[in-house]
Write a protein that holds these residues in place. Structure first.
Motif, PDB file in Angstrom:
ATOM      1  N   ASP A 117      -7.294  -7.907  -2.730  1.00 33.66           N
ATOM      2  CA  ASP A 117      -6.326  -7.299  -1.808  1.00 33.66           C
ATOM      3  C   ASP A 117      -5.634  -8.370  -0.974  1.00 33.66           C
ATOM      4  N   GLN A 142      -1.247  -5.009  -8.481  1.00 31.08           N
ATOM      5  CA  GLN A 142      -2.554  -5.673  -8.494  1.00 31.08           C
ATOM      6  C   GLN A 142      -2.720  -6.523  -9.755  1.00 31.08           C
ATOM      7  N   LEU A 197     -12.542  -7.765  -2.172  1.00 28.05           N
ATOM      8  CA  LEU A 197     -11.603  -7.760  -1.047  1.00 28.05           C
ATOM      9  C   LEU A 197     -10.539  -8.837  -1.225  1.00 28.05           C
ATOM     10  N   ARG A 255     -10.604  -2.530   0.061  1.00 33.56           N
ATOM     11  CA  ARG A 255      -9.240  -2.994   0.290  1.00 33.56           C
ATOM     12  C   ARG A 255      -8.819  -2.456   1.652  1.00 33.56           C
ATOM     13  N   ALA A 256      -7.663  -2.843   2.114  1.00 25.20           N
ATOM     14  CA  ALA A 256      -7.278  -2.545   3.495  1.00 25.20           C
ATOM     15  C   ALA A 256      -7.325  -1.052   3.814  1.00 25.20           C
ATOM     16  N   TRP A 276      -2.602  -9.749   5.543  1.00 25.09           N
ATOM     17  CA  TRP A 276      -3.791  -9.811   6.380  1.00 25.09           C
ATOM     18  C   TRP A 276      -3.633 -10.814   7.516  1.00 25.09           C
ATOM     19  N   ASP A 287     -14.717  -0.684  -4.002  1.00 26.12           N
ATOM     20  CA  ASP A 287     -13.281  -0.418  -3.880  1.00 26.12           C
ATOM     21  C   ASP A 287     -12.787  -0.876  -2.508  1.00 26.12           C
ATOM     22  N   GLN A 328       0.864  -1.167   0.000  1.00 25.70           N
ATOM     23  CA  GLN A 328       0.000   0.000   0.000  1.00 25.70           C
ATOM     24  C   GLN A 328       0.904   1.220   0.000  1.00 25.70           C
ATOM     25  N   HIS A 363      -1.454  -9.259  -1.036  1.00 26.47           N
ATOM     26  CA  HIS A 363      -0.554  -9.233   0.121  1.00 26.47           C
ATOM     27  C   HIS A 363      -0.083 -10.615   0.553  1.00 26.47           C
ATOM     28  N   THR A 372      -1.459  -5.578   6.875  1.00 27.91           N
ATOM     29  CA  THR A 372      -1.160  -6.365   5.678  1.00 27.91           C
ATOM     30  C   THR A 372       0.301  -6.803   5.729  1.00 27.91           C
TER      31      THR A 372
END
Length: 312
Positions: free
Chosen positions: A238, A298, A235, A203-204, A118, A201, A2, A242, A116
């Motif tokens: 994401d 991504q 989700l 995500r963490a 996670w 959208d 991120q 990670h 992350t």
């Protein structure tokens, strides 16, 4: 990964009239502001405290930072104001819009972004929260939002654009499967039907978890009407990015996704991979120099997943 924005404005850099407008909404003078990390908006993202101890979250931007950000703030203001009190989202306290600067004043959530890679406990809490949120937001309480298919139609054309002009560094597997990826993305778009208000959208860095494990979903400018499983499926992109979890096993055991046509899920991921791959090769948008690296990461993560889901 991120990365976030590297050139975010701070509260003290806002024009005086914008800060005054925020203070009018809060009914008190702001005496402290802490800029928040994460995300890609070049505008402000500050937790503020007033002289009387009131806390709020303020995000503000003008076209000088990025021409699209004020438009997104206006959309988020409309959507957040219409969200029901039972939704796990911040409340909109007020909005300043002078035609150039747009500032949102939201309730401050005493939480942090999930770690992350996670953690299993935080992932379980977020997945449960998304399932509950989808149930609570069906039928959509904000009928004015676009459908997911309309919202993502241009984005899901990524593989078609790439097929017309393949970049020299295109992933070899993607190059060999361009026709399959185009077809899957087109099928995925047609499958995104439903009457759930979706965040689109997740995500963490768009989630906050408080000390009690309660989850709040923030940043709603892209909200659209679609299937109840969409935010959970997104989700997992994401989570895949990670690492540390078997995303295929998660798909199989999650109740909101378990009965969904696997080709619809594959189509969603094909469309997202095309979007990320196409956008990552473009120049960065004004004021957001790090977003292309994030989209590239991504793209790689989702393409790796698609090698397992698409026929070889």
């Amino acid at each position: 990964m991120q990365v976030g924005t590297k050139n975010r404005l701070r509260w003290g850099q806002l024009p005086r009239h914008v800060r005054f407008a925020v203070e009018e909404i809060l009914g008190d003078r702001v005496v402290a502001a802490v800029s928040q990390p994460g995300g890609y908006s070049p505008g402000t993202a500050d937790r503020v405290r007033t002289a009387g101890g009131r806390r709020a979250f303020v995000k503000a931007a003008s076209p000088a930072q990025n021409p699209d950000t004020p438009v997104m703030h206006r959309a988020e203001a409309r959507i957040t104001a219409a969200l029901p009190a039972y939704a796990p989202t911040p409340r909109l306290l007020g909005c300043h819009d002078d035609g150039y600067w747009v500032a949102l004043v939201l309730t401050d959530v005493d939480g942090r972004h999930p770690a992350t890679p996670w953690r299993a406990d935080e992932l379980a809490a977020v997945l449960a929260a998304l399932e509950s949120m989808a149930a609570a937001l069906t039928p959509t309480p904000v009928p004015e939002v676009p459908t997911i298919a309309a919202h993502l139609a241009e984005d899901f054309a990524g593989w078609r654009l790439i097929a017309e002009d393949p970049p020299p560094n295109l992933d070899p597997w993607a190059r060999a499967h361009l026709d399959d990826l185009v077809a899957a993305a087109e099928h995925g778009l047609t499958a995104l039907t439903g009457d759930t208000l979706c965040h689109v959208d997740v995500r963490a860095d768009n989630l906050l978890v408080d000390a009690a494990g309660r989850v709040t979903v923030v940043d709603w400018p892209w909200a659209s009407r679609g299937p109840a499983w969409l935010d959970t499926a997104m989700l997992l992109v994401d989570v895949r990015l990670h690492g540390g979890h078997d995303t295929e096993a998660l798909l199989r055991r999650l109740p909101v996704i378990a009965d969904v046509d696997p080709e619809a899920i594959t189509g969603l991921y094909a469309g997202l991979a095309g979007f990320f791959t196409d956008r990552a090769r473009r120049p960065p948008p004004p004021g957001i120099p790090t977003v292309r690296a994030f989209q590239r990461a991504q793209s790689e993560a989702v393409l790796n997943w698609l090698t397992e889901r698409l026929p070889s």
